[in-house]
Design an enzyme around this catalytic site. Structure first.
Site, PDB file in Angstrom:
ATOM      1  N   GLY A   1       0.837  -1.193   0.000  1.00  0.00           N
ATOM      2  CA  GLY A   1       0.000   0.000   0.000  1.00  0.00           C
ATOM      3  C   GLY A   1       0.873   1.245   0.000  1.00  0.00           C
ATOM      4  O   GLY A   1       1.462   1.544  -1.035  1.00  0.00           O
TER       5      GLY A   1
ATOM      6  N   SER B   1       6.493  -4.414  -2.685  1.00  0.00           N
ATOM      7  CA  SER B   1       5.911  -3.135  -3.053  1.00  0.00           C
ATOM      8  C   SER B   1       6.161  -2.129  -1.922  1.00  0.00           C
ATOM      9  O   SER B   1       7.298  -1.994  -1.483  1.00  0.00           O
ATOM     10  CB  SER B   1       4.431  -3.355  -3.362  1.00  0.00           C
ATOM     11  N   TRP B   2       5.134  -1.459  -1.393  1.00  0.00           N
ATOM     12  CA  TRP B   2       5.357  -0.610  -0.215  1.00  0.00           C
ATOM     13  C   TRP B   2       5.971  -1.430   0.920  1.00  0.00           C
ATOM     14  O   TRP B   2       6.746  -0.908   1.730  1.00  0.00           O
ATOM     15  CB  TRP B   2       4.063   0.043   0.249  1.00  0.00           C
TER      16      TRP B   2
ATOM     17  N   ASP C   1       6.383  -5.593 -14.312  1.00  0.00           N
ATOM     18  CA  ASP C   1       5.741  -4.872 -13.210  1.00  0.00           C
ATOM     19  C   ASP C   1       5.572  -3.418 -13.642  1.00  0.00           C
ATOM     20  O   ASP C   1       6.567  -2.697 -13.780  1.00  0.00           O
ATOM     21  CB  ASP C   1       6.635  -4.988 -11.967  1.00  0.00           C
TER      22      ASP C   1
ATOM     23  N   HIS D   1       3.323  -7.275 -11.173  1.00  0.00           N
ATOM     24  CA  HIS D   1       3.638  -6.745  -9.846  1.00  0.00           C
ATOM     25  C   HIS D   1       3.263  -7.675  -8.696  1.00  0.00           C
ATOM     26  O   HIS D   1       3.981  -7.765  -7.707  1.00  0.00           O
ATOM     27  CB  HIS D   1       2.896  -5.412  -9.685  1.00  0.00           C
TER      28      HIS D   1
HETATM   29  N1  STX Z   1       1.463   0.898  -4.066  1.00  0.00           N
HETATM   30  C1  STX Z   1       2.034  -0.348  -4.272  1.00  0.00           C
HETATM   31  C2  STX Z   1       1.729  -1.314  -3.171  1.00  0.00           C
HETATM   32  O1  STX Z   1       2.416  -1.398  -2.201  1.00  0.00           O
HETATM   33  C3  STX Z   1       1.961   1.942  -4.931  1.00  0.00           C
HETATM   34  C4  STX Z   1       0.557  -2.135  -3.328  1.00  0.00           C
HETATM   35  N2  STX Z   1      -0.215  -2.161  -4.360  1.00  0.00           N
HETATM   36  N3  STX Z   1      -1.225  -3.049  -4.078  1.00  0.00           N
HETATM   37  C5  STX Z   1      -1.012  -3.535  -2.889  1.00  0.00           C
HETATM   38  O2  STX Z   1       0.081  -2.980  -2.408  1.00  0.00           O
HETATM   39  C6  STX Z   1      -1.865  -4.545  -2.159  1.00  0.00           C
HETATM   40  C7  STX Z   1      -1.570  -5.912  -2.689  1.00  0.00           C
HETATM   41  C8  STX Z   1      -1.566  -4.526  -0.691  1.00  0.00           C
HETATM   42  C9  STX Z   1      -3.323  -4.268  -2.361  1.00  0.00           C
END
Ligand code: STX
Length: 321
Positions: free
Chosen positions: A51, A118-119, A273, A301
């Protein structure tokens, strides 16, 4: 290197339940939900969700051998089962790092493997740089360092060239006069006093991210954006962190790699990604020459993609000693 004939069920460990859950009060505002699954006497792994605002997920337990690992997850401030829901006050990167450390002390854990995508990769790295002696391994996926160029690519102009169809409703939700700064325009709506304005913006913001997270868009994934309880926390918290440049200097992660050179690190990155393009994984790998970079050729991703999941499970299996 292609594993696409396998299914996700064949690649992951079987679903398991958490055996222990708890709530930890971390500030005058926030209380954090945490859970523990697998072997309580096993090797601890801290699983850091994405997120920000995405929340922990039961399926994340399945990336670890439950006989070897003590699998720990938290819901970061304002999301999942943490309270208050979608709260932005006292919600910043330094606070999330402090929460992870508070939970480590609360559980009496000396050192742990830290796993995040990701985050979750951003926060794993910032945590490891703050507490390098507490992190035995890093397993990172879909590298995101939250720099201006990465945010501009995904939320303004870049991924839009690959997913123009999904981008259009995200852009058109905002009047033309404000389209030059979509993150800013969404932030003002996501923090509106009007709940309907907040919800409508959250749905569009989240649909964009869910539509682009997989090489082959998955209907069940797209449905996440229709769950407004999820979408409001996810969109508000993400946008709050991004408008504040994650409360850190632009090059914080790459400028502080010296402190984590000793930590065995595996980076799993989908070639296609478009949320967090491979350039960041490459730059991180160059700055951490001891790291093992795996660029997965047939993936986007999400950690739910088979080839990415397979590499992640191989990495957590290989870390057993
Ligand atoms: N945000 C990328 C990220 O961390 C820019 C992310 N994108 N989707 C998610 O995390 C979830 C899978 C947690 C919904």
């Amino acid at each position: 290197m292609s594993h696409s004939t396998l299914t996700i069920e064949e690649v992951l460990y079987p679903p398991i339940e958490a055996h222990t859950t708890g709530m930890l009060k971390v500030s005058s505002v926030h209380t954090i939900a945490w859970e523990r699954a697998g072997n309580i006497d096993g090797y601890p792994v801290m699983v850091i969700h994405g997120g920000p605002g995405g929340g922990s997920q039961p399926s994340y337990r399945q990336y670890f051998d439950p006989e070897y690992y003590d699998i720990i997850q938290i819901d970061q401030r304002g999301c999942g089962k943490s309270t208050p829901y979608a709260e932005l006050e006292d919600n910043n990167t330094q606070a999330l790092v402090a929460d992870i450390e508070s939970l480590r002390l609360h559980l009496g854990i000396e050192m742990w493997h830290v796993f995040g995508g990701s985050w979750g990769s951003t926060l794993s790295l910032v945590y490891a740089q703050a507490y390098p002696e507490r992190v035995s391994h890093l397993t990172l996926r879909g590298i995101f360092m939250c720099r201006k160029s990465e945010l501009h690519w995904f939320y303004q102009d870049g991924a839009s060239h690959i997913f123009p169809d999904a981008f259009e409703p995200y852009r058109e939700h905002i009047p033309v006069t404000e389209q030059g700064d979509l993150i800013g325009a969404y932030y003002s709506r996501l923090t509106s006093d009007n709940v309907e304005v907040r919800r409508a913006a959250a749905a569009q913001w989240t649909r964009w991210e869910m539509a682009t997270s997989r090489l082959f868009p998955d209907p069940s994934y797209l449905e996440k954006a229709e769950d407004l309880d999820f979408a409001v926390a996810f969109a508000r918290i993400e946008c709050h962190y991004f408008i504040n440049a994650i409360f850190l200097p632009e090059a914080h992660i790459l400028d502080n790699t010296a402190t984590i050179q000793h930590i065995p690190t595996t980076i799993v990155q989908g070639r296609y990604d478009v949320v967090c393009p491979a350039k960041s994984a490459w730059e991180l790998h160059k700055a951490l020459p001891q790291s093992n970079l795996i660029i997965v050729p047939d993936s986007g991703h999400s950690m739910g993609e088979v080839s990415i999941a397979k590499e992640l499970v191989e990495a957590t299996d290989a870390a057993q000693k």
